[in-house]
Design an enzyme around this catalytic site. Structure first.
Site, PDB file in Angstrom:
ATOM      1  N   ASP A 368       0.787  -1.138   0.151  1.00  0.00           N
ATOM      2  CA  ASP A 368       0.003   0.202  -0.037  1.00  0.00           C
ATOM      3  C   ASP A 368       0.801   1.348   0.001  1.00  0.00           C
ATOM      4  O   ASP A 368       1.982   1.150  -0.342  1.00  0.00           O
ATOM      5  CB  ASP A 368      -0.866   0.171   1.247  1.00  0.00           C
ATOM      6  CG  ASP A 368      -2.295   0.715   0.875  1.00  0.00           C
ATOM      7  OD1 ASP A 368      -2.232   2.017   0.881  1.00  0.00           O
ATOM      8  OD2 ASP A 368      -3.133  -0.132   0.737  1.00  0.00           O
ATOM      9  N   ASP A 480      -6.345   4.416  -5.951  1.00  0.00           N
ATOM     10  CA  ASP A 480      -7.167   5.446  -4.825  1.00  0.00           C
ATOM     11  C   ASP A 480      -7.201   6.617  -5.336  1.00  0.00           C
ATOM     12  O   ASP A 480      -6.608   7.339  -6.248  1.00  0.00           O
ATOM     13  CB  ASP A 480      -6.016   5.171  -3.514  1.00  0.00           C
ATOM     14  CG  ASP A 480      -6.939   5.443  -2.453  1.00  0.00           C
ATOM     15  OD1 ASP A 480      -8.184   5.796  -2.382  1.00  0.00           O
ATOM     16  OD2 ASP A 480      -6.520   5.094  -1.203  1.00  0.00           O
ATOM     17  N   ASP A 550     -13.332   2.194   4.248  1.00  0.00           N
ATOM     18  CA  ASP A 550     -11.928   2.430   5.002  1.00  0.00           C
ATOM     19  C   ASP A 550     -12.418   1.763   6.265  1.00  0.00           C
ATOM     20  O   ASP A 550     -11.404   1.340   7.055  1.00  0.00           O
ATOM     21  CB  ASP A 550     -11.466   3.671   5.044  1.00  0.00           C
ATOM     22  CG  ASP A 550     -10.623   3.842   3.840  1.00  0.00           C
ATOM     23  OD1 ASP A 550     -10.397   3.148   2.978  1.00  0.00           O
ATOM     24  OD2 ASP A 550     -10.247   5.213   3.641  1.00  0.00           O
TER      25      ASP A 550
END
Length: 759
Positions: A368, A480, A550
């Site tokens: 990530d 993202d 999230d």
């Protein structure tokens, strides 16, 4: 599917799988007659539209026709300014400043299959016999405006795809101030509305309320994205409609930018629903011979309640919106390092997590945020897509090789649409972000938004990302986008086109995604926007799954995933097990219930596997083995919602059934325990009443409220026989059900697998 045309009557009858949609011309105005359960095509349809004379406050556009008032006529694509005072579907400003246009019928065409919407995501047909398309042509000769209304019906789905194509054939520029995708006038207002609302880490909660006169429901995003706050979806339901019964009408917009959806009840008790690009801060200048295409709206009718509507959307979006090699393939079980490490990692730490993941049966490691530039926090480096030399001295290729050696594929997080003011890219191209000269450049999460309405910016991203994706054996990309638009101004556009910027941004983004997914067809792309801030059909066209939220707390995810399932299939939902206390709500739940919740989507883990106890490793291995057995059911089966977290105690249940109804997976979640509670039965749905089923329980073990696990169950047998292995009739399971009141403690769950047997 059929499209019948009675030219002498001006009647168009569209038949989809179980649905009819009828249009009739009234003095050249395409008028809405009917949408609902499928009707036979016969002469009885010709007088279905009834008109009544109204007072002088409802003007009459045709002399000698007092019964015709546009203010009362149910229309297919209404306009404002020529006597319809309701909300219009479009509005155009002519070169002389007037906003008066009047579109009248000019012809039709019928074609097999479904046309591509150039530059926009849309559902598709793989063969011409899957769909049929009606094109109604409308014209305003004075304005030089031609509008084509597109309707596609499907053989296998009770759905209608609608969009609108504008052509300017005049001699002077024309400005579209509003261009919605679909409008439907219902004959009465006896409906409830249902939509999905929320906020970051609280997305897509179900809201239902009755229609009342006025703009009863007005949903919109002005954020430049479909948003966490409201989803581009609206449904009308008869007041008695529930999960399994009653008429439901769904409107879903295949678009990822600012949208509007409105249900308006007017003076005669009728209801107008329209949906499309948000007219707020939008306009589009059409020079002579230029065109404009609206996004597509998918209209779904169900006579079998919300569940029937949802399953239609699920099947259509899963099989004819999502594309590519991953559409029908089993999605990999992954581990993501974000909540394990945040920005604090190096190659050795990532390798250590991967070493733990392989023996558990995990298939993919996702690196990530923090791997690029000088990214040690969220203050810098977005736009600088090259390896962080201190963290990854051997680069992505070296790290991917280490991960591959542990038996895992390698995936990567990127946030391409953003730029950090502290970055090499921004210092080189400070004008490449959305900004208004002389005004503050508003930052969010210390970042600005690149201006994707500019081809040179998209070209830079395409070349840069292509280099990254080619630098290592990358099989997964998490894409993202962590803020909404401000200062929506493009330095490359003139003042007359600034209101086009937000939509041109979306067109640029779609084009970039199209190019990248075509160049890297074997990469599985997952969309993300702070979790669910851009969970919409437009993104699913390019990326077949989305990070649902999230918020990874198991109890919060019950509502989020249940609400998301109103429109979107489980195959589109990323769902992970994270650490406790949960990082969003500080709640502690067992590893067992966290796993059971996450198994109802694309399963994975987002925590530090090196911190697992031996008991937790054993339980995780069982969860992974269990998910591999049911993965096809969850990702490709039909979903039936059994208990809603938005009603009653908050207990939740759902199930997935194979197309042939020979297999099913059931999950039940109890939120809070009750003392001396009555016997609770869970009745199932979607099974074949004539088949017998053997029940097996999930063998993930029991767990206490502190998150530790009893791993006594045999990890080689993720499902174990329930109730002595006796078969149960499908009819019995759907009428009497299963006893689920024996669970103990708060935040508990149980799962079942059903397999049909021959009698």
């Amino acid at each position: 599917m059929n499209i019948y045309v009675e030219e002498s009557l001006g009647l168009f009858h569209l038949q989809s799988k179980d649905t009819s949609y009828i249009i009739q011309l009234v003095e050249g105005y395409p008028s809405h007659v009917y949408w609902g359960s499928r009707l036979r095509h016969d002469n009885s349809l010709t007088d279905a539209l009834q008109l009544r004379e109204r007072s002088s406050f409802s003007p009459n556009p045709v002399p000698g026709k007092p019964s015709l008032s546009l203010d009362a006529l149910p229309q297919e694509y209404p306009q404002y300014g020529t006597s319809d005072f309701r909300r219009p579907a479009y509005q155009a400003q002519l070169a002389d400043g007037s906003r008066i246009t009047e579109l009248k019928y000019a012809g039709y065409a019928i074609s097999s299959g479904k046309p591509v919407l150039e530059g926009l995501p849309a559902v598709y047909a793989e063969s011409d016999d899957e769909a049929q398309t009606l094109e109604l042509t409308l014209k305003d000769d004075y304005a030089g405006l031609t509008v084509k209304l597109l309707y596609t019906v499907f053989a296998g789905h009770s759905a209608i795809a609608r969009s609108v194509h504008f052509e300017h054939n005049g001699t002077e520029p024309l400005r579209l101030e509003q261009a919605l995708s679909a409008s439907v006038d219902f004959a009465d207002s006896s409906y409830d509305t249902l939509h999905l609302s929320g906020a970051w880490v609280r997305e897509r909660h179900i809201q239902r309320r009755a229609l009342v006169p006025g703009a009863a429901v007005s949903l919109e995003s002005r954020r430049g994205s479909s948003s966490h706050q409201l989803n581009p979806f609206l449904a009308l339901l008869r007041p008695g409609a529930d999960e399994d019964n009653g008429d439901v009408y769904g409107f879903s917009l295949v678009y990822s930018g600012s949208f509007a959806a409105v249900a308006e009840v007017e003076q005669f008790g009728t209801t107008r629903v329209n949906i499309g690009i948000n007219p707020f801060d939008f306009s589009w200048l059409l020079e002579p011979r230029q065109t404009f295409q609206t996004p597509e709206a998918i209209l779904v009718y169900s006579g079998e309640g919300l569940g029937g509507m949802s399953r239609t959307y699920h099947r259509l979006y899963r099989t004819r919106l999502c594309r590519g090699v991953h559409r029908d393939q089993a999605r990999p079980i992954l581990v993501n390092n974000w909540e394990a490490t945040y920005f604090d990692f190096d190659a050795d730490k990532i390798t250590a997590i991967a070493k733990e993941a392989g023996p558990l049966g995990i298939e993919l490691f996702v690196l990530d945020d923090g791997w690029f530039g000088k990214r040690d926090n969220d203050n810098s480096s977005l736009g600088d897509w090259f390896e962080h030399s201190r963290k990854l001295p051997g680069g992505l290729a070296d790290l991917a090789g280490r991960v591959n050696e542990e038996g895992l594929q390698f995936g990567l997080w990127v946030e391409p649409e953003m730029v950090s003011p502290d970055s090499e890219l921004y210092r080189k191209h400070p004008d490449w972000c959305l900004h208004a000269e002389g005004r503050r450049r508003t930052e969010a999460r210390n970042q600005l938004i690149l201006d994707l309405s500019r081809p040179e910016v998209c070209d830079y991203l395409y070349e840069t990302l292509s280099a990254v994706f080619s630098s290592a054996p990358i099989t997964y990309i998490k894409w993202d986008m962590n803020r909404n638009m401000t200062e929506v101004v493009s330095a490359a556009a003139g003042p007359e086109r600034q209101k086009e910027t937000a939509h041109r941004y979306m067109l640029g983004l779609y084009n970039l995604m199209e190019r990248l997914t075509a160049r890297f067809p074997d990469i599985l792309f997952e969309s993300c926007s702070g979790g669910g801030g851009r969970f919409d059909p437009g993104m699913l066209f390019y990326m077949p799954q989305t990070w649902t939220s999230d918020d990874t707390d198991a109890i919060e995810r019950l509502a989020i995933q249940y609400g998301t399932s109103i429109v979107y299939p489980a195959s589109s939902m990323g769902a992970h097990v994270s650490a406790v206390p949960n990082h969003q709500v500080e709640r502690t739940t067992s590893l067992a219930i966290r796993g059971d919740v996450a198994m109802s989507g694309n399963f994975g883990y987002e925590l530090d596997l090196t911190a697992f106890t031996e008991a937790e490793k054993s339980l995780a291995a069982q969860q992974i083995a269990q998910y591999k057995e049911i993965r096809t059911l969850v990702q490709q089966g039909d979903m039936y919602r059994l208990l809603s977290p938005f009603e009653g105690s908050g207990d939740t249940a759902w199930m997935f059934v194979s197309e042939d109804k020979t297999e099913a997976f059931v999950a039940y979640f109890r939120v809070l325990a009750k003392p001396n509670a009555p016997i609770t039965r869970l009745t199932l749905k979607g099974l074949d009443p004539e088949l017998d089923y053997v029940l097996e329980t999930g063998a993930a073990g029991s767990s206490d409220s502190h998150g530790t696990a009893d791993a006594a169950a045999d990890s080689t047998a993720p499902f174990q026989s329930a109730f002595g292995g006796a078969p149960y009739g499908g009819d019995r399971l759907m009428r009497i059900g299963l006893v689920v009141s024996d669970l103990r403690g708060d935040f508990t769950s149980c799962t079942y697998r059903l397999r049909a047997i021959k009698r």
